[in-house]
Design a protein around this motif. Structure first.
Motif, PDB file in Angstrom:
ATOM      1  N   UNK A 276       0.851  -1.188   0.000  1.00  0.00           N
ATOM      2  CA  UNK A 276       0.000   0.000   0.000  1.00  0.00           C
ATOM      3  C   UNK A 276       0.886   1.237   0.000  1.00  0.00           C
ATOM      4  N   UNK A 277       0.343   2.393  -0.397  1.00  0.00           N
ATOM      5  CA  UNK A 277       1.147   3.620  -0.325  1.00  0.00           C
ATOM      6  C   UNK A 277       1.508   3.956   1.119  1.00  0.00           C
ATOM      7  N   UNK A 278       2.663   4.571   1.297  1.00  0.00           N
ATOM      8  CA  UNK A 278       3.004   5.149   2.593  1.00  0.00           C
ATOM      9  C   UNK A 278       2.197   6.419   2.791  1.00  0.00           C
ATOM     10  N   UNK A 279       2.125   7.199   1.738  1.00  0.00           N
ATOM     11  CA  UNK A 279       1.192   8.324   1.667  1.00  0.00           C
ATOM     12  C   UNK A 279       0.909   8.576   0.197  1.00  0.00           C
ATOM     13  N   UNK A 280       0.138   9.598  -0.123  1.00  0.00           N
ATOM     14  CA  UNK A 280      -0.406   9.730  -1.478  1.00  0.00           C
ATOM     15  C   UNK A 280       0.652   9.907  -2.553  1.00  0.00           C
ATOM     16  N   UNK A 281       1.869  10.332  -2.184  1.00  0.00           N
ATOM     17  CA  UNK A 281       2.906  10.530  -3.203  1.00  0.00           C
ATOM     18  C   UNK A 281       4.157   9.712  -2.909  1.00  0.00           C
ATOM     19  N   UNK A 282       4.076   8.677  -2.068  1.00  0.00           N
ATOM     20  CA  UNK A 282       5.261   7.915  -1.688  1.00  0.00           C
ATOM     21  C   UNK A 282       4.917   6.437  -1.511  1.00  0.00           C
ATOM     22  N   UNK A 283       5.697   5.563  -2.176  1.00  0.00           N
ATOM     23  CA  UNK A 283       5.518   4.120  -2.034  1.00  0.00           C
ATOM     24  C   UNK A 283       6.874   3.445  -1.917  1.00  0.00           C
ATOM     25  N   UNK A 284       6.952   2.477  -1.019  1.00  0.00           N
ATOM     26  CA  UNK A 284       8.099   1.578  -0.946  1.00  0.00           C
ATOM     27  C   UNK A 284       7.666   0.246  -1.539  1.00  0.00           C
ATOM     28  N   UNK A 285       8.456  -0.285  -2.484  1.00  0.00           N
ATOM     29  CA  UNK A 285       8.086  -1.521  -3.182  1.00  0.00           C
ATOM     30  C   UNK A 285       8.928  -2.716  -2.741  1.00  0.00           C
ATOM     31  N   UNK A 286       9.699  -2.582  -1.661  1.00  0.00           N
ATOM     32  CA  UNK A 286      10.459  -3.709  -1.125  1.00  0.00           C
ATOM     33  C   UNK A 286       9.643  -4.381  -0.031  1.00  0.00           C
ATOM     34  N   UNK A 287       9.130  -5.582  -0.319  1.00  0.00           N
ATOM     35  CA  UNK A 287       8.347  -6.347   0.646  1.00  0.00           C
ATOM     36  C   UNK A 287       9.013  -7.690   0.932  1.00  0.00           C
ATOM     37  N   UNK A 288      10.343  -7.624   1.138  1.00  0.00           N
ATOM     38  CA  UNK A 288      11.105  -8.752   1.683  1.00  0.00           C
ATOM     39  C   UNK A 288      10.972 -10.017   0.847  1.00  0.00           C
ATOM     40  N   UNK A 289      11.112  -9.899  -0.474  1.00  0.00           N
ATOM     41  CA  UNK A 289      10.957 -11.064  -1.354  1.00  0.00           C
ATOM     42  C   UNK A 289      11.901 -12.190  -0.952  1.00  0.00           C
ATOM     43  N   UNK A 290      13.153 -11.859  -0.684  1.00  0.00           N
ATOM     44  CA  UNK A 290      14.130 -12.911  -0.427  1.00  0.00           C
ATOM     45  C   UNK A 290      13.943 -13.560   0.945  1.00  0.00           C
ATOM     46  N   UNK A 291      13.096 -12.976   1.791  1.00  0.00           N
ATOM     47  CA  UNK A 291      12.732 -13.586   3.075  1.00  0.00           C
ATOM     48  C   UNK A 291      11.345 -14.224   2.984  1.00  0.00           C
ATOM     49  N   UNK A 292      10.984 -14.681   1.786  1.00  0.00           N
ATOM     50  CA  UNK A 292       9.695 -15.334   1.533  1.00  0.00           C
ATOM     51  C   UNK A 292       8.531 -14.378   1.803  1.00  0.00           C
ATOM     52  N   UNK A 293       8.737 -13.135   1.424  1.00  0.00           N
ATOM     53  CA  UNK A 293       7.662 -12.159   1.474  1.00  0.00           C
ATOM     54  C   UNK A 293       6.998 -12.052   0.111  1.00  0.00           C
ATOM     55  N   UNK A 294       6.957 -10.834  -0.428  1.00  0.00           N
ATOM     56  CA  UNK A 294       6.311 -10.581  -1.710  1.00  0.00           C
ATOM     57  C   UNK A 294       7.277  -9.827  -2.627  1.00  0.00           C
ATOM     58  N   UNK A 295       7.209 -10.142  -3.918  1.00  0.00           N
ATOM     59  CA  UNK A 295       7.867  -9.312  -4.919  1.00  0.00           C
ATOM     60  C   UNK A 295       6.779  -8.417  -5.495  1.00  0.00           C
TER      61      UNK A 295
END
Length: 323
Positions: A276-295
């Motif tokens: 989800x967005x951090x706020x309306x103009x900012x997003x982080x797209x790292x969701x820990x893929x290599x720790x069996x999270x999400x890409x």
């Protein structure tokens, strides 16, 4: 560099999860033709950290590199691509180091999987190091921006006065070996983010065994009052530290990315939960893929504010299943 007629798919930290990246590209409507993943209308924009930690670093690098070479993608430098350059680049005389990135046991652990996967392909590794050197530290698309960890406008302005396309050279990498140098500040701020020292000489040990005397901070809070208001990392602060009020001096040292600035996409920060967005103009797209999270990807079209429904992701399988 960017075609306004195309849509863009911004993709977070891959870290050697090549099969997961293929599944994500399939979900986004890309297909492999003539050995390259392509989309008829869209382009992929990678936020860096293709290397290290994961099981298929070499495959992931070939996939992303081939897309970039074919005009189907662009990729910016992550801190792990910079670490690879620093590991391989001799430090300048007088720096007190043998290499830009010192060959400590911790640094060796971080790059171990990458180096092991290239042991039988030394020419490949030399070629990729040259490619890492060519990657820009950021992309400014006007209405949207990409940087691996943190957008510092004044530092970026100074950088682009020297390197207009934000692609630095080997001399700049070598200069970063000197603590406090301009090159060191650029790499640390743009590729690693902002931080603040813990109070009273306190140290924290993370889940991976790394002991730190500082913590990563948000660079967008408008009116933070306590340490807990600005912490931005997977490891929580102790309650008494989180409740500690910020001094006026500490508040003044904080970087602020304004809510009315262009859309900003970063990776780096190991988030969890539903993208989800951090706020309306900012997003982080790292969701820990290599720790069996999400890409995770974000499908960007012409919007000027982030749409929570345009995040696309795949869960990482345990372990990456063979295809």
């Amino acid at each position: 560099m960017l075609d306004p007629a195309r849509g863009y798919d911004l993709i977070g930290d891959v870290h050697g999860c090549a099969h997961t990246l293929e599944r994500l590209l399939e979900r986004l409507g890309y297909s492999r033709r003539s050995g390259v993943w392509r989309h008829p209308q869209r382009m992929a924009l990678f936020l860096g950290d293709i290397v290290d930690r994961g099981p298929r670093v070499r495959e992931a690098l070939h996939l992303v590199h081939d897309m970039v070479e074919a005009g189907q993608a662009q990729c910016i430098m992550g801190n792990h691509e910079f670490y690879a350059l620093g590991w391989s680049t001799p430090a300048p005389p007088g720096s007190g180091k043998q290499f830009v990135r010192e060959h400590t046991p911790r640094h060796a652990r971080l790059i171990r999987q990458t180096l092991e996967q290239f042991e039988d392909h030394p020419g490949d590794w030399r070629d990729f190091l040259g490619w890492f050197q060519s990657l820009p530290l950021l992309i400014d698309g006007g209405r949207f921006r990409l940087v691996h960890a943190c957008w510092d406008g004044s530092l970026i302005e100074a950088l682009r006065a020297i390197y207009p396309d934000a692609r630095v050279d080997e001399a700049f990498v070598k200069a970063s070996a000197v603590p406090g140098s301009f090159a060191s500040r650029v790499f640390n701020r743009l590729l690693r983010g902002t931080d603040m020292r813990l109070p009273d000489g306190l140290t924290l040990t993370s889940e991976d065994g790394f002991t730190r005397a500082s913590f990563r901070t948000k660079f967008w809070e408008d009116d933070p009052q306590t340490y807990g208001d600005i912490v931005f990392q997977p490891d929580a602060l102790p309650d008494w530290v989180a409740r500690t009020p910020l001094t006026e001096e500490e508040k003044n040292e904080l970087l602020r990315y304004g809510e009315h600035e262009p859309l900003l996409f970063v990776g780096h920060y190991w988030r969890s939960g539903k993208p989800a967005p951090i706020r309306a103009n900012l997003a982080c797209l790292d969701y820990s893929a290599v720790l069996y999270g999400k890409l995770v990807a974000y499908r960007l079209d012409q919007e000027t504010r982030l749409d929570p429904h345009k995040f696309v992701w795949v869960e990482v399988e345990r372990p990456e299943a063979p295809r």
